[in-house]
Scaffold this active site. Structure first.
Site, mmCIF file in Angstrom:
data_model
loop_
_atom_site.group_PDB
_atom_site.id
_atom_site.type_symbol
_atom_site.label_atom_id
_atom_site.label_comp_id
_atom_site.label_asym_id
_atom_site.label_seq_id
_atom_site.Cartn_x
_atom_site.Cartn_y
_atom_site.Cartn_z
ATOM 1 N N ASN A 212 -5.069 -0.072 0.175
ATOM 2 C CA ASN A 212 -4.092 -0.829 -0.619
ATOM 3 C C ASN A 212 -2.787 -0.904 0.173
ATOM 4 O O ASN A 212 -2.715 -0.444 1.306
ATOM 5 C CB ASN A 212 -3.894 -0.169 -1.987
ATOM 6 C CG ASN A 212 -3.403 1.248 -1.843
ATOM 7 O OD1 ASN A 212 -2.309 1.488 -1.354
ATOM 8 N ND2 ASN A 212 -4.238 2.211 -2.234
ATOM 9 N N ASP A 281 -9.370 3.956 -6.615
ATOM 10 C CA ASP A 281 -10.119 4.320 -7.815
ATOM 11 C C ASP A 281 -11.624 4.241 -7.564
ATOM 12 O O ASP A 281 -12.416 4.844 -8.273
ATOM 13 C CB ASP A 281 -9.747 3.369 -8.968
ATOM 14 C CG ASP A 281 -8.322 3.615 -9.438
ATOM 15 O OD1 ASP A 281 -7.930 4.793 -9.524
ATOM 16 O OD2 ASP A 281 -7.591 2.635 -9.684
ATOM 17 N N LYS A 291 -21.813 -0.153 12.621
ATOM 18 C CA LYS A 291 -21.126 -1.350 12.134
ATOM 19 C C LYS A 291 -22.100 -2.282 11.412
ATOM 20 O O LYS A 291 -23.172 -2.607 11.945
ATOM 21 C CB LYS A 291 -20.491 -2.077 13.332
ATOM 22 C CG LYS A 291 -19.635 -3.228 12.910
ATOM 23 C CD LYS A 291 -19.016 -3.911 14.128
ATOM 24 C CE LYS A 291 -18.384 -5.218 13.707
ATOM 25 N NZ LYS A 291 -18.005 -6.033 14.848
ATOM 26 N N PHE A 325 2.847 8.821 -10.909
ATOM 27 C CA PHE A 325 3.434 7.492 -10.771
ATOM 28 C C PHE A 325 2.501 6.508 -11.468
ATOM 29 O O PHE A 325 1.305 6.768 -11.600
ATOM 30 C CB PHE A 325 3.566 7.114 -9.288
ATOM 31 C CG PHE A 325 4.898 7.482 -8.696
ATOM 32 C CD1 PHE A 325 5.235 8.808 -8.490
ATOM 33 C CD2 PHE A 325 5.820 6.497 -8.330
ATOM 34 C CE1 PHE A 325 6.464 9.154 -7.942
ATOM 35 C CE2 PHE A 325 7.046 6.826 -7.778
ATOM 36 C CZ PHE A 325 7.367 8.151 -7.587
ATOM 37 N N LYS A 339 -0.890 6.823 -19.431
ATOM 38 C CA LYS A 339 -1.259 7.703 -18.303
ATOM 39 C C LYS A 339 -0.609 9.073 -18.454
ATOM 40 O O LYS A 339 -1.224 10.100 -18.164
ATOM 41 C CB LYS A 339 -0.832 7.063 -16.973
ATOM 42 C CG LYS A 339 -1.763 5.935 -16.559
ATOM 43 C CD LYS A 339 -1.336 5.230 -15.288
ATOM 44 C CE LYS A 339 -2.268 4.035 -15.040
ATOM 45 N NZ LYS A 339 -1.800 3.117 -14.025
ATOM 46 N N LYS A 343 -3.297 12.049 -18.719
ATOM 47 C CA LYS A 343 -3.413 12.937 -17.557
ATOM 48 C C LYS A 343 -2.623 14.236 -17.736
ATOM 49 O O LYS A 343 -2.468 15.001 -16.797
ATOM 50 C CB LYS A 343 -2.977 12.187 -16.289
ATOM 51 C CG LYS A 343 -3.800 10.904 -16.055
ATOM 52 C CD LYS A 343 -3.554 10.287 -14.697
ATOM 53 C CE LYS A 343 -4.272 8.933 -14.582
ATOM 54 N NZ LYS A 343 -4.448 8.458 -13.220
HETATM 55 O O1 PMT Z 1 4.157 3.811 -0.604
HETATM 56 P P1 PMT Z 1 5.154 2.700 -0.915
HETATM 57 O O2 PMT Z 1 4.883 1.470 -0.105
HETATM 58 O O3 PMT Z 1 6.569 3.184 -0.830
HETATM 59 O O4 PMT Z 1 4.908 2.238 -2.438
HETATM 60 C C1 PMT Z 1 5.194 3.100 -3.490
HETATM 61 C C2 PMT Z 1 4.106 3.037 -4.584
HETATM 62 C C3 PMT Z 1 4.112 1.668 -5.208
HETATM 63 C C4 PMT Z 1 2.732 3.346 -4.001
HETATM 64 C C5 PMT Z 1 4.493 4.157 -5.624
HETATM 65 O O5 PMT Z 1 5.771 3.883 -6.148
HETATM 66 C C6 PMT Z 1 3.473 4.239 -6.751
HETATM 67 O O6 PMT Z 1 3.553 3.537 -7.749
HETATM 68 N N1 PMT Z 1 2.459 5.132 -6.594
HETATM 69 C C7 PMT Z 1 1.317 5.255 -7.533
HETATM 70 C C8 PMT Z 1 0.294 4.208 -7.213
HETATM 71 C C9 PMT Z 1 -0.932 4.318 -8.091
HETATM 72 O O7 PMT Z 1 -1.967 4.622 -7.600
HETATM 73 O O8 PMT Z 1 -0.720 4.138 -9.367
HETATM 74 P P2 PMT Z 1 -1.908 4.189 -10.504
HETATM 75 O O9 PMT Z 1 -1.213 3.678 -11.688
HETATM 76 O O10 PMT Z 1 -3.115 3.506 -10.009
HETATM 77 O O11 PMT Z 1 -2.227 5.730 -10.616
HETATM 78 C C10 PMT Z 1 -1.562 6.569 -11.542
HETATM 79 C C11 PMT Z 1 -1.374 7.948 -10.977
HETATM 80 O O12 PMT Z 1 -2.656 8.567 -10.804
HETATM 81 C C12 PMT Z 1 -0.683 7.994 -9.644
HETATM 82 O O13 PMT Z 1 0.206 9.093 -9.638
HETATM 83 C C13 PMT Z 1 -1.834 8.214 -8.648
HETATM 84 O O14 PMT Z 1 -1.407 8.968 -7.510
HETATM 85 C C14 PMT Z 1 -2.825 9.009 -9.484
HETATM 86 N N2 PMT Z 1 -4.242 8.791 -9.106
HETATM 87 C C15 PMT Z 1 -4.820 7.567 -9.241
HETATM 88 C C16 PMT Z 1 -6.158 7.431 -8.925
HETATM 89 C C17 PMT Z 1 -6.895 8.522 -8.478
HETATM 90 N N3 PMT Z 1 -8.159 8.422 -8.148
HETATM 91 N N4 PMT Z 1 -6.288 9.714 -8.351
HETATM 92 C C18 PMT Z 1 -4.977 9.870 -8.641
HETATM 93 O O15 PMT Z 1 -4.432 10.974 -8.539
#
Ligand code: PMT
Length: 404
Positions: A212, A281, A291, A325, A339, A343
């Site tokens: 991503n 995810d 490949k 986040f 969330k 979580k």
């Molecule tokens: O890195 P930059 O370019 O500075 O950009 C910053 C950012 C946009 C990446 C950052 O500000 C941000 O939003 N990070 C969280 C991105 C994300 O994966 O969001 P989510 O809403 O999909 O996930 C929610 C939370 O679960 C996040 O804290 C994520 O780390 C966590 N997660 C998600 C999926 C997974 N399999 N395991 C996780 O721990």
């Protein structure tokens, strides 16, 4: 807000030295205690006596002129300062500092201090534009020095352009807002922080992967600011080209699975966990060792869910303060709150990644911080470093609340 602050003003030699005298006066009027170090060439423009009278303190310019036998002056001054201000900063002094040269009272003190150093360059427009000067400024920026850009206008050399020392009133304003931002932050000494940053990569074959747009900037900014405030920071990072922050133990990973392993390894000994990484995810069910060859017009890759690391941490939570986040494209608050609850988080930082200046790859962000009591703090567009500071302020307040 500079009231009572100890400001060490380092003056290097350019015509703008006269403005540094006005700056000293403005800082004193704003309530700061000011001590001044001058370079030999600065003294060609204005005499030390001017700065002595304005600051009501001795002025330092000779490494070997030790005024107090109980201390070593350059170390004593370096330790004394709450903030060091290098103004005006010539191309020469910027070059020396960027290259670790310590050949005078001014440069030895600059290298010896651990206080935040602010640099206000002033020089001819072409000198400021020279690649060598730009490179030195970039080096210092990477080291964490803060810059006050010169303004544009008529320069003493006759040119019109960028190179004028910023006006003393403006410099004082910037320092006031800096101290305001840092006022509530004491320190995180003894606090173990685990921070994740960047994107994960989920391999399809040896040459391709799913990922991503996360650059890691948000997580790195948090790690850097937390370390500056004394936290023991472990940063678990996806692949990125950002330099690891100073004083931070950085561990690089590729996939969500590797991030999970490293996070769990450090979880028990962490007091605060901040998951700013953008974790995949889903990952391909099969990773090919060779490949994948081009065949039909369409290719279907079966994907399976990765472990939700944050959810796993929420389920295992004991003493940790857990910060997640939420990267959303719509219904920001609603999804973020879901969330937070699902979580088992203490805080969530929500950003709408479709808003200009927010989210992936930018140097800025626009976030809403929501705590476990559903109190909400909406922050305007600000640098990712400033978002980090605001988030750390909130974390500090919550740690205090939990200790009661
Ligand atoms: O890195 P930059 O370019 O500075 O950009 C910053 C950012 C946009 C990446 C950052 O500000 C941000 O939003 N990070 C969280 C991105 C994300 O994966 O969001 P989510 O809403 O999909 O996930 C929610 C939370 O679960 C996040 O804290 C994520 O780390 C966590 N997660 C998600 C999926 C997974 N399999 N395991 C996780 O721990």
């Amino acid at each position: 807000m500079v009231d009572g602050k100890k400001i060490l003003l380092c003056v290097s030699g350019g015509i703008a030295v006269y403005k540094a005298a006005a700056l000293t006066s403005k800082l004193i009027q704003a309530g700061a205690e000011v001590k001044v170090i001058m370079s030999q060439s600065a003294m060609e423009f204005v005499s030390p006596l001017t700065f002595q009278a304005l600051s009501r303190n001795d002025v330092f310019y000779d490494t070997f002129d030790e005024k107090n036998s109980k201390v070593i002056a350059h170390i004593d001054l370096a330790d004394w300062a709450d903030l060091v201000l290098l103004a005006p900063a010539t191309a020469n002094i910027i070059g020396k500092l960027a290259n670790g040269i310590a050949d005078s009272m001014l440069t030895t003190t600059l290298l010896a201090t651990t206080a935040q150093v602010w640099i206000a360059p002033a020089m001819n427009v072409h000198m400021y534009d020279h690649p060598a000067v730009k490179k030195n400024i970039q080096t210092l920026d990477d080291y964490g020095y803060k810059f006050i850009e010169p303004s544009e206008g008529f320069l003493a050399c006759g040119y019109v352009g960028k190179g004028r020392l910023e006006e003393p009133e403006k410099i004082v304003e910037l320092l006031i807002s800096y101290f305001k931002q840092h006022k509530q932050l004491h320190n995180f000494e003894g606090v173990n922080m685990l921070i994740t940053a960047g994107a994960t990569r989920e391999k399809i074959d040896p040459v391709r992967y799913f990922t991503n747009h996360s650059s890691g900037k948000m997580g790195y900014a948090i790690a850097e600011q937390a370390a500056k405030l004394g936290a023991n920071v472990t940063l678990i990072s996806g692949q990125t080209c950002i330099k690891p922050p100073k004083l931070v133990k950085t561990i690089m990973i590729e996939s969500a699975e590797e991030m999970l392993d490293k996070v769990l390894e450090h979880y028990d000994q962490s007091d605060v966990v901040i998951k700013s990484a953008a974790v995949a995810d889903y990952r391909p069910v099969i990773t090919y060792n060779e490949k994948l060859k081009k065949q039909k017009d369409h290719l279907t890759i079966e994907m399976e869910k990765t472990t939700d690391i944050l959810k796993e941490l929420g389920e295992r939570k004991k003493h940790q303060l857990l910060v997640g986040f939420a990267a959303e494209t719509n219904s920001l608050e609603e999804y973020a709150k879901k969330k937070l609850v699902k979580k088992n988080l203490d805080l969530i930082v929500a950003n709408n990644v479709t808003t200009e200046g927010a989210g992936f790859g930018t140097d800025t962000n626009i976030v809403t911080i929501i705590d476990r009591h559903l109190n909400k703090l909406d922050l305007p567009l600000m640098s990712k470093s400033d978002v980090a500071i605001k988030l750390l302020e909130k974390i500090e307040a919550m740690l205090k609340e939990d200790r009661k």
